[in-house]
Motif scaffolding. Structure first.
Motif, mmCIF file in Angstrom:
data_model
loop_
_atom_site.group_PDB
_atom_site.id
_atom_site.type_symbol
_atom_site.label_atom_id
_atom_site.label_comp_id
_atom_site.label_asym_id
_atom_site.label_seq_id
_atom_site.Cartn_x
_atom_site.Cartn_y
_atom_site.Cartn_z
ATOM 1 N N TRP A 181 4.738 -12.289 2.229
ATOM 2 C CA TRP A 181 4.978 -10.929 2.316
ATOM 3 C C TRP A 181 5.527 -10.522 3.705
ATOM 4 N N GLY A 182 6.226 -9.490 3.595
ATOM 5 C CA GLY A 182 7.002 -9.201 5.022
ATOM 6 C C GLY A 182 7.464 -7.423 4.827
ATOM 7 N N ILE A 183 7.923 -7.127 5.998
ATOM 8 C CA ILE A 183 8.429 -5.787 6.164
ATOM 9 C C ILE A 183 9.523 -5.874 6.890
ATOM 10 N N ASP A 228 10.892 12.382 13.403
ATOM 11 C CA ASP A 228 11.975 11.597 12.585
ATOM 12 C C ASP A 228 11.394 10.823 11.491
ATOM 13 N N PRO A 229 12.318 10.739 10.493
ATOM 14 C CA PRO A 229 12.269 10.215 9.375
ATOM 15 C C PRO A 229 12.325 8.666 9.587
ATOM 16 N N VAL A 230 11.839 7.658 8.596
ATOM 17 C CA VAL A 230 11.907 6.388 8.951
ATOM 18 C C VAL A 230 12.165 5.649 7.492
ATOM 19 N N GLU A 231 13.054 4.280 7.288
ATOM 20 C CA GLU A 231 13.037 4.013 6.028
ATOM 21 C C GLU A 231 12.170 2.432 6.337
ATOM 22 N N ILE A 232 11.473 2.234 5.371
ATOM 23 C CA ILE A 232 10.505 1.148 5.615
ATOM 24 C C ILE A 232 10.610 0.331 4.041
ATOM 25 N N SER A 233 10.906 -1.226 4.481
ATOM 26 C CA SER A 233 10.867 -1.932 3.321
ATOM 27 C C SER A 233 9.670 -2.880 3.509
ATOM 28 N N VAL A 234 8.993 -3.104 2.371
ATOM 29 C CA VAL A 234 7.868 -4.160 2.221
ATOM 30 C C VAL A 234 8.258 -4.854 0.868
ATOM 31 N N PHE A 235 7.754 -5.874 1.030
ATOM 32 C CA PHE A 235 8.065 -7.110 -0.121
ATOM 33 C C PHE A 235 7.006 -8.312 -0.359
ATOM 34 N N GLU A 236 6.672 -8.752 -1.498
ATOM 35 C CA GLU A 236 6.168 -9.982 -1.749
ATOM 36 C C GLU A 236 6.867 -10.877 -2.539
ATOM 37 N N THR A 237 7.032 -12.236 -2.247
ATOM 38 C CA THR A 237 7.780 -13.198 -2.644
ATOM 39 C C THR A 237 6.907 -14.649 -3.205
ATOM 40 N N PHE A 238 7.347 -14.861 -4.398
ATOM 41 C CA PHE A 238 6.666 -15.926 -4.947
ATOM 42 C C PHE A 238 7.481 -16.849 -5.423
ATOM 43 N N SER A 298 17.447 -7.259 11.951
ATOM 44 C CA SER A 298 16.891 -7.633 13.334
ATOM 45 C C SER A 298 15.568 -7.334 13.331
ATOM 46 N N THR A 299 15.010 -6.513 12.430
ATOM 47 C CA THR A 299 13.525 -6.233 12.440
ATOM 48 C C THR A 299 13.006 -6.808 11.232
ATOM 49 N N PHE A 300 13.603 -7.806 10.479
ATOM 50 C CA PHE A 300 12.702 -8.385 9.324
ATOM 51 C C PHE A 300 11.628 -9.196 10.078
ATOM 52 N N ARG A 301 10.530 -9.238 9.484
ATOM 53 C CA ARG A 301 9.219 -9.914 9.924
ATOM 54 C C ARG A 301 8.586 -10.381 8.645
ATOM 55 N N ILE A 302 8.074 -11.440 8.733
ATOM 56 C CA ILE A 302 7.310 -12.094 7.398
ATOM 57 C C ILE A 302 6.211 -13.084 7.831
ATOM 58 N N ASN A 303 4.853 -13.014 7.120
ATOM 59 C CA ASN A 303 3.949 -13.703 7.011
ATOM 60 C C ASN A 303 3.726 -14.565 6.035
#
Length: 327
Positions: free
Chosen positions: A57-59, A132-142, A66-71
């Motif tokens: 999963w990641g954010i 300020d507003p912010v756009e956030i992306s979260v995901f699960e990958t299998f 440049s802000t892509f992060r994954i666990n």
């Protein structure tokens, strides 16, 4: 005692350094260092325990790569988290993201229904900025590889099906063994059949802008779900999804239609956004579906099966059609 724990970890596919949640039929282990799903085992079948393990999963902040992060299930920890065991069937993964001048707190809850063999996800995202507003992306990958269990290969028939309110991404092996993840939240994005994994920001952006639907094609590829949403200052949003597994004797019938019976049995009305709090904090009074044989299917097209864990899960090497991985 330590030897017993170590042996159990080898047989059942989970680490002693993970939180284990279960309802007796479905067992999920969540890494307590990064919140990644280490294993998803339904009556002995580990859906992500073969080949290259992908249950990550990641954010990311909007489309800023440049802000892509994954666990990852292998232990990569780009997102600092606290993993809390809430109950015997629920784990919360929480933290604060401070990237690109943004400050977002999150709680990612993983719960196994006590009355359905379903793994429920809930995402609570809060923009801590008061201006300020912010756009956030979260995901699960299998990358489901359940085909090996039934003597097949790493490939699955991959499809995104839409029953109207409910949308599901599914991976079906040649015997009909199925893993699916779905949601009723129209803001969420689903893909099946490409990419193999979401492991960088460019792939993540493509997933959101042009999600892939394999439409039943057979390949060794992944299935994915994600949420990209704009949060106004000092606001919170919640989204819910669920994953389940089933078997149908005819794999083509699972892929070729919306699999209404399977979807209804697995997740159906439980995914109503209005019921998110009820899903995560209360139990729904329904009986768990039990399997009776390996070869029969129910009249509704749904079967839960019982297959003994494979001894090869304890092997030092894990292979897939893509690459050998040394553990």
């Amino acid at each position: 005692m330590l030897r017993i724990l170590a042996l159990s970890a080898l047989i059942f596919g989970f680490s002693v350094h993970a939180e284990v949640i279960t309802n007796g039929h479905l067992t999920v282990t969540v890494r307590n260092d990064n919140g990644a799903i280490e294993s998803y085992i339904m009556d002995g079948v580990n859906y992500f325990g073969q080949g290259t393990y992908i249950s990550d999963w990641g954010i990311q902040i909007g489309n800023d790569t440049s802000t892509f992060r994954i666990n990852t299930t292998y232990g990569n920890s780009g997102i600092p988290v606290t993993v809390t065991r809430v109950s015997a069937n629920q784990v919360d993964v929480s933290g604060i993201i401070t990237l690109a001048g943004k400050n977002i707190s999150f709680v990612r809850s993983i719960k196994i229904s006590q009355t359905r063999n379903v793994m429920l996800f809930s995402y609570s995202l809060t923009n801590n900025d008061t201006i300020d507003p912010v756009e956030i992306s979260v995901f699960e990958t299998f990358d489901p590889d359940q085909g090996l269990i039934s003597g097949g290969s790493y490939g699955t028939y991959n499809d995104v099906v839409d029953t109207g309110e409910l949308r599901v991404a599914q991976a079906v092996d040649e015997s009909g063994l199925t893993f699916m993840i779905g949601t009723t939240d129209s803001r969420m994005t689903l893909a099946a059949g490409s990419p193999f994994a979401i492991d960088n920001g460019n792939i993540l952006n493509t997933f959101f802008t042009a999600p892939y639907d394999g439409e039943g094609t057979y390949d060794d590829e992944g299935i994915h779900i994600g949420l990209r949403v704009t949060l106004e200052a000092d606001t919170t949003t919640t989204s819910v999804a669920a994953a389940g597994s089933a078997q149908n004797s005819d794999s083509s019938s699972v892929v070729g239609n919306a699999a209404d019976d399977i979807v209804t049995e697995l997740i159906g009305d439980e995914l109503n956004a209005d019921l998110a709090e009820r899903i995560l904090r209360e139990e729904v009074d329904r009986p768990i579906i039990h399997s009776v044989t390996v070869s029969e299917t129910s009249s509704g097209g749904v079967l839960w099966w019982l297959i003994l864990p494979l001894a090869c899960m304890a092997m030092s090497f894990r292979r897939c059609g893509k690459c050998p991985v040394l553990m």
